[in-house]
Write an enzyme that holds these catalytic residues in place. Sequence first.
Site, PDB file in Angstrom:
ATOM      1  CG  ASP A  10       7.391  -0.622  -0.662  1.00 27.21           C
ATOM      2  OD1 ASP A  10       7.682  -0.259   0.495  1.00 27.21           O
ATOM      3  OD2 ASP A  10       6.331  -1.239  -0.919  1.00 27.21           O
ATOM      4  CG  ASP A  15       7.743   2.450   2.366  1.00 30.15           C
ATOM      5  OD1 ASP A  15       6.517   2.377   2.150  1.00 30.15           O
ATOM      6  OD2 ASP A  15       8.487   1.460   2.387  1.00 30.15           O
ATOM      7  CG  ASN A  39       3.712   0.598  -0.596  1.00 23.79           C
ATOM      8  OD1 ASN A  39       2.966  -0.318  -0.275  1.00 23.79           O
ATOM      9  ND2 ASN A  39       4.561   1.165   0.245  1.00 23.79           N
ATOM     10  CB  THR A 125      10.187  -0.161   4.937  1.00 22.88           C
ATOM     11  OG1 THR A 125      10.610   0.643   3.831  1.00 22.88           O
ATOM     12  CG2 THR A 125      11.012   0.169   6.161  1.00 22.88           C
ATOM     13  CG  PHE A 171       1.676  -5.010   0.459  1.00 27.40           C
ATOM     14  CD1 PHE A 171       0.787  -5.195  -0.592  1.00 27.40           C
ATOM     15  CD2 PHE A 171       2.814  -4.259   0.221  1.00 27.40           C
ATOM     16  CE1 PHE A 171       1.025  -4.646  -1.850  1.00 27.40           C
ATOM     17  CE2 PHE A 171       3.067  -3.694  -1.028  1.00 27.40           C
ATOM     18  CZ  PHE A 171       2.171  -3.888  -2.064  1.00 27.40           C
ATOM     19  CG  ASN A 172       6.440  -4.970   2.809  1.00 31.32           C
ATOM     20  OD1 ASN A 172       6.000  -4.332   1.851  1.00 31.32           O
ATOM     21  ND2 ASN A 172       6.794  -4.394   3.955  1.00 31.32           N
ATOM     22  CG  HIS A 241       2.355  -0.959   8.462  1.00 32.41           C
ATOM     23  ND1 HIS A 241       1.715  -1.935   9.173  1.00 32.41           N
ATOM     24  CD2 HIS A 241       1.399  -0.396   7.673  1.00 32.41           C
ATOM     25  CE1 HIS A 241       0.442  -1.973   8.827  1.00 32.41           C
ATOM     26  NE2 HIS A 241       0.223  -1.041   7.932  1.00 32.41           N
ATOM     27  CG  ASP A 242       7.153   0.749   5.931  1.00 29.91           C
ATOM     28  OD1 ASP A 242       6.996  -0.446   6.245  1.00 29.91           O
ATOM     29  OD2 ASP A 242       6.868   1.194   4.804  1.00 29.91           O
TER      30      ASP A 242
END
Length: 317
Positions: A10, A15, A39, A125, A171-172, A241-242
Amino acid sequence: MVRKIILDVDTGVDDAMAIMLACLSPELKVDLITTVSGNVHVDKTSVNSLKILEAIGVEDVPVAKGLSKPLLRKLETAEDFHGKDGLGDSNLPEPKLKLLEKHAVDLIIEKVMNSKKDELTIITTGPLTNLGFAMIKEPEIAKRVNEIVIMGGAFGISPYGYGNATPVSEFNMYVDPEAAKIVLESGAKITMVGLDVTTKPDTLITMEKYEEISSSKSKPAQIIAKITKKLIERYGAYALHDPMAVAAAIDRSLFKVEKYHVEVLTSDGITRGQTVADRREWMKLLDENWEKRKNVYVCVDVNSEKFLTLFMKRLVY
Ligand code: BDR
Ligand code: CA
């Protein structure tokens, strides 16, 4: 052995870095990128993915647009953090590359079902909307994929494993908890790279590291500097994160991993999208199916130095 990958994104600032890390790592061969709303809306995450590929000169990785909203819920985005365009309002040039015509969900099914068993790995992701939908349409994909590596979850196992979307939810998982539930219950081999590891303080890009990145002449480093400029100015540091989920597909030995039965909560309110890992090991004395019910390899710690070295070597030096 090179791992064949479908990357579901996203895109999103981090990402974008995950796309670059995956495409520029010889351990992986990205066969397909699929996009989803998260996102920002999927129209933007799709164009952003093309922008990033074009900027690093990777023109042979196809991108397919996926679902525009979560399976059951209204879309909630994160423009506040990722910028209106999703890429830190960096104004990267509009891409010449085009999206595939086929829908991401159909392509995920087609690719996986046409692959040999265990040939393909899926890295996600973003919210799990595309994959959850694909699994409803073709449940067999769960058995055929080698592994699904998910950036998502907050497990409360490390001191950093609390939520970001709510006090307890990542979030995801929060954006599409129903899709996450379908994937977690699918029977596929699943690894989750959640906030327990991705927000570990010594893996963050600090101002010092940002300066190292922005003074590099490498193309990916210049893009990272552009898309993260506002974040570093505002927060003084940001999390990878991703890219860390991509790193887990590249080199599992960077992580300490423990297997648990994980459930994602789908009720409304503060616990929406919370991921609960059942750590009551003594239950195996009472429950003969205890081991069998474990469905997720949870990353509980990361070798920060080795992870950052991998990230910097591949994208900055
Ligand atoms: C996740 O949420 C998104 O904002 C990031 O791109 C990452 O995938 C972190 O919680
Ligand atoms: Ca993301």
